[in-house]
Write a protein that holds these residues in place. Structure first.
Motif, PDB file in Angstrom:
ATOM      1  N   GLU A  23      -5.206 -38.936  -6.146  1.00  0.00           N
ATOM      2  CA  GLU A  23      -4.143 -38.370  -6.982  1.00  0.00           C
ATOM      3  C   GLU A  23      -3.784 -36.933  -6.617  1.00  0.00           C
ATOM      4  O   GLU A  23      -2.744 -36.424  -7.044  1.00  0.00           O
ATOM      5  CB  GLU A  23      -4.535 -38.435  -8.460  1.00  0.00           C
ATOM      6  N   PHE A  24      -4.614 -36.261  -5.826  1.00  0.00           N
ATOM      7  CA  PHE A  24      -4.351 -34.882  -5.431  1.00  0.00           C
ATOM      8  C   PHE A  24      -3.633 -34.790  -4.086  1.00  0.00           C
ATOM      9  O   PHE A  24      -3.390 -33.708  -3.564  1.00  0.00           O
ATOM     10  CB  PHE A  24      -5.660 -34.085  -5.361  1.00  0.00           C
ATOM     11  N   SER A  25      -3.290 -35.923  -3.515  1.00  0.00           N
ATOM     12  CA  SER A  25      -2.732 -35.976  -2.168  1.00  0.00           C
ATOM     13  C   SER A  25      -1.495 -35.099  -1.993  1.00  0.00           C
ATOM     14  O   SER A  25      -1.433 -34.262  -1.093  1.00  0.00           O
ATOM     15  CB  SER A  25      -2.406 -37.419  -1.790  1.00  0.00           C
ATOM     16  N   GLU A  26      -0.487 -35.278  -2.830  1.00  0.00           N
ATOM     17  CA  GLU A  26       0.755 -34.519  -2.665  1.00  0.00           C
ATOM     18  C   GLU A  26       0.503 -33.016  -2.774  1.00  0.00           C
ATOM     19  O   GLU A  26       0.945 -32.233  -1.926  1.00  0.00           O
ATOM     20  CB  GLU A  26       1.784 -34.950  -3.702  1.00  0.00           C
ATOM     21  N   GLU A  27      -0.209 -32.616  -3.797  1.00  0.00           N
ATOM     22  CA  GLU A  27      -0.501 -31.191  -4.016  1.00  0.00           C
ATOM     23  C   GLU A  27      -1.247 -30.577  -2.831  1.00  0.00           C
ATOM     24  O   GLU A  27      -0.918 -29.481  -2.372  1.00  0.00           O
ATOM     25  CB  GLU A  27      -1.345 -31.059  -5.284  1.00  0.00           C
ATOM     26  N   GLU A  28      -2.227 -31.277  -2.314  1.00  0.00           N
ATOM     27  CA  GLU A  28      -3.049 -30.731  -1.223  1.00  0.00           C
ATOM     28  C   GLU A  28      -2.315 -30.731   0.115  1.00  0.00           C
ATOM     29  O   GLU A  28      -2.492 -29.809   0.914  1.00  0.00           O
ATOM     30  CB  GLU A  28      -4.372 -31.477  -1.118  1.00  0.00           C
ATOM     31  N   HIS A  29      -1.479 -31.730   0.380  1.00  0.00           N
ATOM     32  CA  HIS A  29      -0.681 -31.702   1.603  1.00  0.00           C
ATOM     33  C   HIS A  29       0.263 -30.491   1.579  1.00  0.00           C
ATOM     34  O   HIS A  29       0.418 -29.802   2.580  1.00  0.00           O
ATOM     35  CB  HIS A  29       0.122 -32.997   1.761  1.00  0.00           C
ATOM     36  N   ARG A  30       0.851 -30.239   0.441  1.00  0.00           N
ATOM     37  CA  ARG A  30       1.750 -29.082   0.320  1.00  0.00           C
ATOM     38  C   ARG A  30       0.978 -27.769   0.476  1.00  0.00           C
ATOM     39  O   ARG A  30       1.461 -26.820   1.091  1.00  0.00           O
ATOM     40  CB  ARG A  30       2.483 -29.108  -1.013  1.00  0.00           C
ATOM     41  N   ARG A  31      -0.225 -27.699  -0.091  1.00  0.00           N
ATOM     42  CA  ARG A  31      -1.048 -26.490   0.028  1.00  0.00           C
ATOM     43  C   ARG A  31      -1.391 -26.213   1.486  1.00  0.00           C
ATOM     44  O   ARG A  31      -1.284 -25.071   1.964  1.00  0.00           O
ATOM     45  CB  ARG A  31      -2.322 -26.629  -0.801  1.00  0.00           C
ATOM     46  N   VAL A  32      -1.775 -27.238   2.216  1.00  0.00           N
ATOM     47  CA  VAL A  32      -2.087 -27.071   3.639  1.00  0.00           C
ATOM     48  C   VAL A  32      -0.839 -26.610   4.395  1.00  0.00           C
ATOM     49  O   VAL A  32      -0.918 -25.737   5.263  1.00  0.00           O
ATOM     50  CB  VAL A  32      -2.655 -28.376   4.234  1.00  0.00           C
ATOM     51  N   GLY A  33       0.321 -27.175   4.051  1.00  0.00           N
ATOM     52  CA  GLY A  33       1.564 -26.760   4.690  1.00  0.00           C
ATOM     53  C   GLY A  33       1.857 -25.284   4.494  1.00  0.00           C
ATOM     54  O   GLY A  33       2.230 -24.575   5.435  1.00  0.00           O
ATOM     55  N   ARG A  34       1.670 -24.798   3.279  1.00  0.00           N
ATOM     56  CA  ARG A  34       1.881 -23.364   3.008  1.00  0.00           C
ATOM     57  C   ARG A  34       0.889 -22.513   3.799  1.00  0.00           C
ATOM     58  O   ARG A  34       1.246 -21.445   4.304  1.00  0.00           O
ATOM     59  CB  ARG A  34       1.757 -23.078   1.511  1.00  0.00           C
ATOM     60  N   TYR A  35      -0.329 -22.983   3.908  1.00  0.00           N
ATOM     61  CA  TYR A  35      -1.367 -22.256   4.640  1.00  0.00           C
ATOM     62  C   TYR A  35      -1.013 -22.134   6.129  1.00  0.00           C
ATOM     63  O   TYR A  35      -1.086 -21.054   6.702  1.00  0.00           O
ATOM     64  CB  TYR A  35      -2.705 -22.967   4.466  1.00  0.00           C
ATOM     65  N   ILE A  36      -0.609 -23.253   6.738  1.00  0.00           N
ATOM     66  CA  ILE A  36      -0.346 -23.205   8.178  1.00  0.00           C
ATOM     67  C   ILE A  36       0.900 -22.385   8.512  1.00  0.00           C
ATOM     68  O   ILE A  36       1.009 -21.857   9.621  1.00  0.00           O
ATOM     69  CB  ILE A  36      -0.282 -24.608   8.821  1.00  0.00           C
ATOM     70  N   LEU A  37       1.833 -22.249   7.555  1.00  0.00           N
ATOM     71  CA  LEU A  37       3.000 -21.400   7.798  1.00  0.00           C
ATOM     72  C   LEU A  37       2.608 -19.942   8.005  1.00  0.00           C
ATOM     73  O   LEU A  37       3.343 -19.180   8.616  1.00  0.00           O
ATOM     74  CB  LEU A  37       3.986 -21.504   6.636  1.00  0.00           C
ATOM     75  N   GLN A  38       1.470 -19.549   7.506  1.00  0.00           N
ATOM     76  CA  GLN A  38       1.002 -18.168   7.614  1.00  0.00           C
ATOM     77  C   GLN A  38       0.224 -17.917   8.894  1.00  0.00           C
ATOM     78  O   GLN A  38      -0.190 -16.787   9.147  1.00  0.00           O
ATOM     79  CB  GLN A  38       0.106 -17.834   6.424  1.00  0.00           C
TER      80      GLN A  38
END
Length: 50
Positions: free
Chosen positions: A17-32
């Motif tokens: 159930e945390f899949s969407e939230e965590e994929h987005r979090r990783v995306g924000r992280y890699i942008l940095q």
């Protein structure tokens, strides 16, 4: 290091159930990060960039 930095990502299937939230979090992280190329695979991979 003179080469390009390439990151390969796949779906994180174990997140349930945390899949969407965590994929987005990783995306924000890699942008940095200084990554030249990101290659994603899997049905949820699009969430890394949304």
């Amino acid at each position: 290091m003179d080469g390009k930095k390439i990151l390969v990502l796949g779906d994180m299937l174990e997140l349930g159930e945390f899949s969407e939230e965590e994929h987005r979090r990783v995306g924000r992280y890699i942008l940095q990060k200084p990554i030249d190329v990101v290659i994603c695979t899997g049905k949820d991979a699009v969430l890394y960039i949304r």
